[in-house]
Motif scaffolding. Structure first.
Motif, PDB file in Angstrom:
ATOM      1  N   HIS A 177      47.365 -24.464  68.865  1.00  0.00           N
ATOM      2  CA  HIS A 177      46.441 -24.635  67.738  1.00  0.00           C
ATOM      3  C   HIS A 177      47.223 -25.027  66.498  1.00  0.00           C
ATOM      4  O   HIS A 177      48.339 -24.574  66.287  1.00  0.00           O
ATOM      5  CB  HIS A 177      45.682 -23.332  67.445  1.00  0.00           C
ATOM      6  CG  HIS A 177      44.649 -22.993  68.442  1.00  0.00           C
ATOM      7  ND1 HIS A 177      43.309 -23.164  68.203  1.00  0.00           N
ATOM      8  CD2 HIS A 177      44.740 -22.496  69.705  1.00  0.00           C
ATOM      9  CE1 HIS A 177      42.612 -22.777  69.260  1.00  0.00           C
ATOM     10  NE2 HIS A 177      43.457 -22.361  70.181  1.00  0.00           N
ATOM     11  N   LEU A 178      46.589 -25.839  65.677  1.00  0.00           N
ATOM     12  CA  LEU A 178      47.089 -26.147  64.351  1.00  0.00           C
ATOM     13  C   LEU A 178      46.223 -25.337  63.402  1.00  0.00           C
ATOM     14  O   LEU A 178      44.988 -25.371  63.502  1.00  0.00           O
ATOM     15  CB  LEU A 178      46.944 -27.649  64.074  1.00  0.00           C
ATOM     16  CG  LEU A 178      47.674 -28.211  62.872  1.00  0.00           C
ATOM     17  CD1 LEU A 178      49.183 -28.026  63.033  1.00  0.00           C
ATOM     18  CD2 LEU A 178      47.354 -29.686  62.713  1.00  0.00           C
ATOM     19  N   GLY A 179      46.833 -24.587  62.480  1.00  0.00           N
ATOM     20  CA  GLY A 179      46.033 -23.750  61.596  1.00  0.00           C
ATOM     21  C   GLY A 179      46.773 -23.369  60.342  1.00  0.00           C
ATOM     22  O   GLY A 179      47.947 -23.706  60.148  1.00  0.00           O
ATOM     23  N   VAL A 180      46.068 -22.656  59.479  1.00  0.00           N
ATOM     24  CA  VAL A 180      46.618 -22.213  58.202  1.00  0.00           C
ATOM     25  C   VAL A 180      46.553 -20.699  58.112  1.00  0.00           C
ATOM     26  O   VAL A 180      45.722 -20.063  58.754  1.00  0.00           O
ATOM     27  CB  VAL A 180      45.864 -22.837  57.006  1.00  0.00           C
ATOM     28  CG1 VAL A 180      46.080 -24.337  56.956  1.00  0.00           C
ATOM     29  CG2 VAL A 180      44.377 -22.510  57.036  1.00  0.00           C
ATOM     30  N   ILE A 181      47.436 -20.161  57.277  1.00  0.00           N
ATOM     31  CA  ILE A 181      47.451 -18.725  57.029  1.00  0.00           C
ATOM     32  C   ILE A 181      46.971 -18.494  55.607  1.00  0.00           C
ATOM     33  O   ILE A 181      47.409 -19.162  54.674  1.00  0.00           O
ATOM     34  CB  ILE A 181      48.855 -18.139  57.219  1.00  0.00           C
ATOM     35  CG1 ILE A 181      49.279 -18.293  58.682  1.00  0.00           C
ATOM     36  CG2 ILE A 181      48.893 -16.671  56.791  1.00  0.00           C
ATOM     37  CD1 ILE A 181      50.702 -17.882  58.954  1.00  0.00           C
ATOM     38  N   SER A 182      46.035 -17.553  55.473  1.00  0.00           N
ATOM     39  CA  SER A 182      45.540 -17.146  54.161  1.00  0.00           C
ATOM     40  C   SER A 182      45.191 -15.673  54.226  1.00  0.00           C
ATOM     41  O   SER A 182      44.566 -15.226  55.195  1.00  0.00           O
ATOM     42  CB  SER A 182      44.308 -17.964  53.770  1.00  0.00           C
ATOM     43  OG  SER A 182      43.832 -17.587  52.496  1.00  0.00           O
ATOM     44  N   ALA A 183      45.598 -14.931  53.225  1.00  0.00           N
ATOM     45  CA  ALA A 183      45.328 -13.489  53.145  1.00  0.00           C
ATOM     46  C   ALA A 183      45.763 -12.777  54.423  1.00  0.00           C
ATOM     47  O   ALA A 183      45.101 -11.865  54.906  1.00  0.00           O
ATOM     48  CB  ALA A 183      43.858 -13.232  52.844  1.00  0.00           C
ATOM     49  N   GLY A 184      46.875 -13.251  54.994  1.00  0.00           N
ATOM     50  CA  GLY A 184      47.446 -12.596  56.169  1.00  0.00           C
ATOM     51  C   GLY A 184      46.793 -12.936  57.492  1.00  0.00           C
ATOM     52  O   GLY A 184      47.189 -12.399  58.531  1.00  0.00           O
ATOM     53  N   GLU A 185      45.811 -13.820  57.497  1.00  0.00           N
ATOM     54  CA  GLU A 185      45.111 -14.186  58.733  1.00  0.00           C
ATOM     55  C   GLU A 185      45.388 -15.650  59.069  1.00  0.00           C
ATOM     56  O   GLU A 185      45.538 -16.488  58.183  1.00  0.00           O
ATOM     57  CB  GLU A 185      43.592 -14.004  58.569  1.00  0.00           C
ATOM     58  CG  GLU A 185      43.149 -12.583  58.313  1.00  0.00           C
ATOM     59  CD  GLU A 185      43.277 -11.686  59.515  1.00  0.00           C
ATOM     60  OE1 GLU A 185      43.085 -12.166  60.654  1.00  0.00           O
ATOM     61  OE2 GLU A 185      43.588 -10.491  59.325  1.00  0.00           O
ATOM     62  N   PHE A 186      45.390 -15.964  60.363  1.00  0.00           N
ATOM     63  CA  PHE A 186      45.559 -17.340  60.830  1.00  0.00           C
ATOM     64  C   PHE A 186      44.192 -17.914  61.135  1.00  0.00           C
ATOM     65  O   PHE A 186      43.379 -17.293  61.828  1.00  0.00           O
ATOM     66  CB  PHE A 186      46.421 -17.358  62.105  1.00  0.00           C
ATOM     67  CG  PHE A 186      46.665 -18.731  62.666  1.00  0.00           C
ATOM     68  CD1 PHE A 186      47.650 -19.558  62.130  1.00  0.00           C
ATOM     69  CD2 PHE A 186      45.906 -19.213  63.717  1.00  0.00           C
ATOM     70  CE1 PHE A 186      47.881 -20.826  62.649  1.00  0.00           C
ATOM     71  CE2 PHE A 186      46.116 -20.473  64.239  1.00  0.00           C
ATOM     72  CZ  PHE A 186      47.117 -21.286  63.704  1.00  0.00           C
ATOM     73  N   TYR A 187      43.922 -19.128  60.623  1.00  0.00           N
ATOM     74  CA  TYR A 187      42.642 -19.812  60.834  1.00  0.00           C
ATOM     75  C   TYR A 187      42.921 -21.139  61.523  1.00  0.00           C
ATOM     76  O   TYR A 187      43.589 -22.008  60.955  1.00  0.00           O
ATOM     77  CB  TYR A 187      41.906 -20.023  59.511  1.00  0.00           C
ATOM     78  CG  TYR A 187      41.541 -18.713  58.864  1.00  0.00           C
ATOM     79  CD1 TYR A 187      40.367 -18.047  59.200  1.00  0.00           C
ATOM     80  CD2 TYR A 187      42.395 -18.119  57.945  1.00  0.00           C
ATOM     81  CE1 TYR A 187      40.062 -16.830  58.637  1.00  0.00           C
ATOM     82  CE2 TYR A 187      42.088 -16.904  57.358  1.00  0.00           C
ATOM     83  CZ  TYR A 187      40.924 -16.257  57.723  1.00  0.00           C
ATOM     84  OH  TYR A 187      40.604 -15.037  57.178  1.00  0.00           O
ATOM     85  N   SER A 188      42.405 -21.282  62.724  1.00  0.00           N
ATOM     86  CA  SER A 188      42.642 -22.499  63.506  1.00  0.00           C
ATOM     87  C   SER A 188      41.849 -23.665  62.947  1.00  0.00           C
ATOM     88  O   SER A 188      40.661 -23.542  62.632  1.00  0.00           O
ATOM     89  CB  SER A 188      42.249 -22.270  64.970  1.00  0.00           C
ATOM     90  OG  SER A 188      42.412 -23.471  65.708  1.00  0.00           O
ATOM     91  N   LEU A 189      42.516 -24.807  62.842  1.00  0.00           N
ATOM     92  CA  LEU A 189      41.861 -26.050  62.470  1.00  0.00           C
ATOM     93  C   LEU A 189      41.515 -26.877  63.707  1.00  0.00           C
ATOM     94  O   LEU A 189      40.860 -27.888  63.610  1.00  0.00           O
ATOM     95  CB  LEU A 189      42.751 -26.867  61.531  1.00  0.00           C
ATOM     96  CG  LEU A 189      43.173 -26.179  60.235  1.00  0.00           C
ATOM     97  CD1 LEU A 189      44.133 -27.057  59.443  1.00  0.00           C
ATOM     98  CD2 LEU A 189      41.972 -25.789  59.408  1.00  0.00           C
ATOM     99  N   GLY A 190      41.985 -26.415  64.854  1.00  0.00           N
ATOM    100  CA  GLY A 190      41.697 -27.093  66.119  1.00  0.00           C
ATOM    101  C   GLY A 190      42.898 -27.068  67.037  1.00  0.00           C
ATOM    102  O   GLY A 190      44.006 -26.722  66.642  1.00  0.00           O
TER     103      GLY A 190
END
Length: 192
Positions: A177-190
């Motif tokens: 997965h490609l994703g970003v981290i914000s507020a300690g959580e990983f969010y997948s972009l796909g």
């Protein structure tokens, strides 16, 4: 995109500041209002974030912002509500459109802050998660973030590209997965 470094302020303080700013806007308690349905209104929120009344764009942004404060979603239907009226409206995709993002560095890592076309500001966090839906026919991604009370925003393509620039790879369920981290959580972009 702006990157604000305030000597790593506390994450909870940033989230609290955003929540206070939203509360100071004194949004009406539409979730408590359950008036009788009065019919459909010829109002459409287009995928590009513009609001149209009787097939004409609403040119006064202050009016759009005012309407957005009394927007309510029930199941898959959208309404403008007051304590005594409930009018159905159409939403082509999402009622809001994220136009800007910024970064804040905190004691717990970076936080991504989004601002939409109605001046709602949210931090990408557990309370305001991000998700991406793929168009079944074209495969085109449509990224969204929760704004408030089950109302979400489509993230503008330019802002999505900014997210991709920040992204890192992670293996989740044996998929890359490609994703970003914000507020300690990983969010997948796909997946890639």
């Amino acid at each position: 995109m702006s990157n604000e470094n305030d000597d790593n302020p506390n994450l909870n303080n940033i989230l609290s500041e955003i929540n206070k700013a939203q509360a100071s806007n004194k949004l009406p308690p539409v979730e408590q209002w359950n008036p009788d349905f009065c019919g459909e209104m010829e109002l459409v929120i287009k995928r590009d974030g513009t609001w149209h009344y009787q097939n004409s764009p609403i040119g006064r942004q202050r009016l759009v912002k005012l309407f957005s404060t009394v927007l309510k979603k029930e199941d898959d239907n959208y309404f403008l509500v007051t304590p005594v009226e409930k009018l159905g409206i159409k939403v082509e995709d999402a009622p809001f459109l994220v136009l800007k993002m910024s970064l804040k560095n905190t004691d717990q890592g970076q936080v991504i802050i989004f601002t939409d076309n109605c001046d709602n500001t949210v931090a990408l966090s557990e309370d305001n998660p991000l998700w991406v839906e793929q168009d079944a026919k074209t495969g085109e991604p449509s990224p969204y973030i929760m704004i408030r009370r089950n109302l979400h925003a489509l993230i503008h393509r330019n802002v999505f590209y900014q997210l991709v620039e920040l992204a890192e790879e992670r293996i989740i369920d044996d998929k890359k997965h490609l994703g970003v981290i914000s507020a300690g959580e990983f969010y997948s972009l796909g997946t890639i």
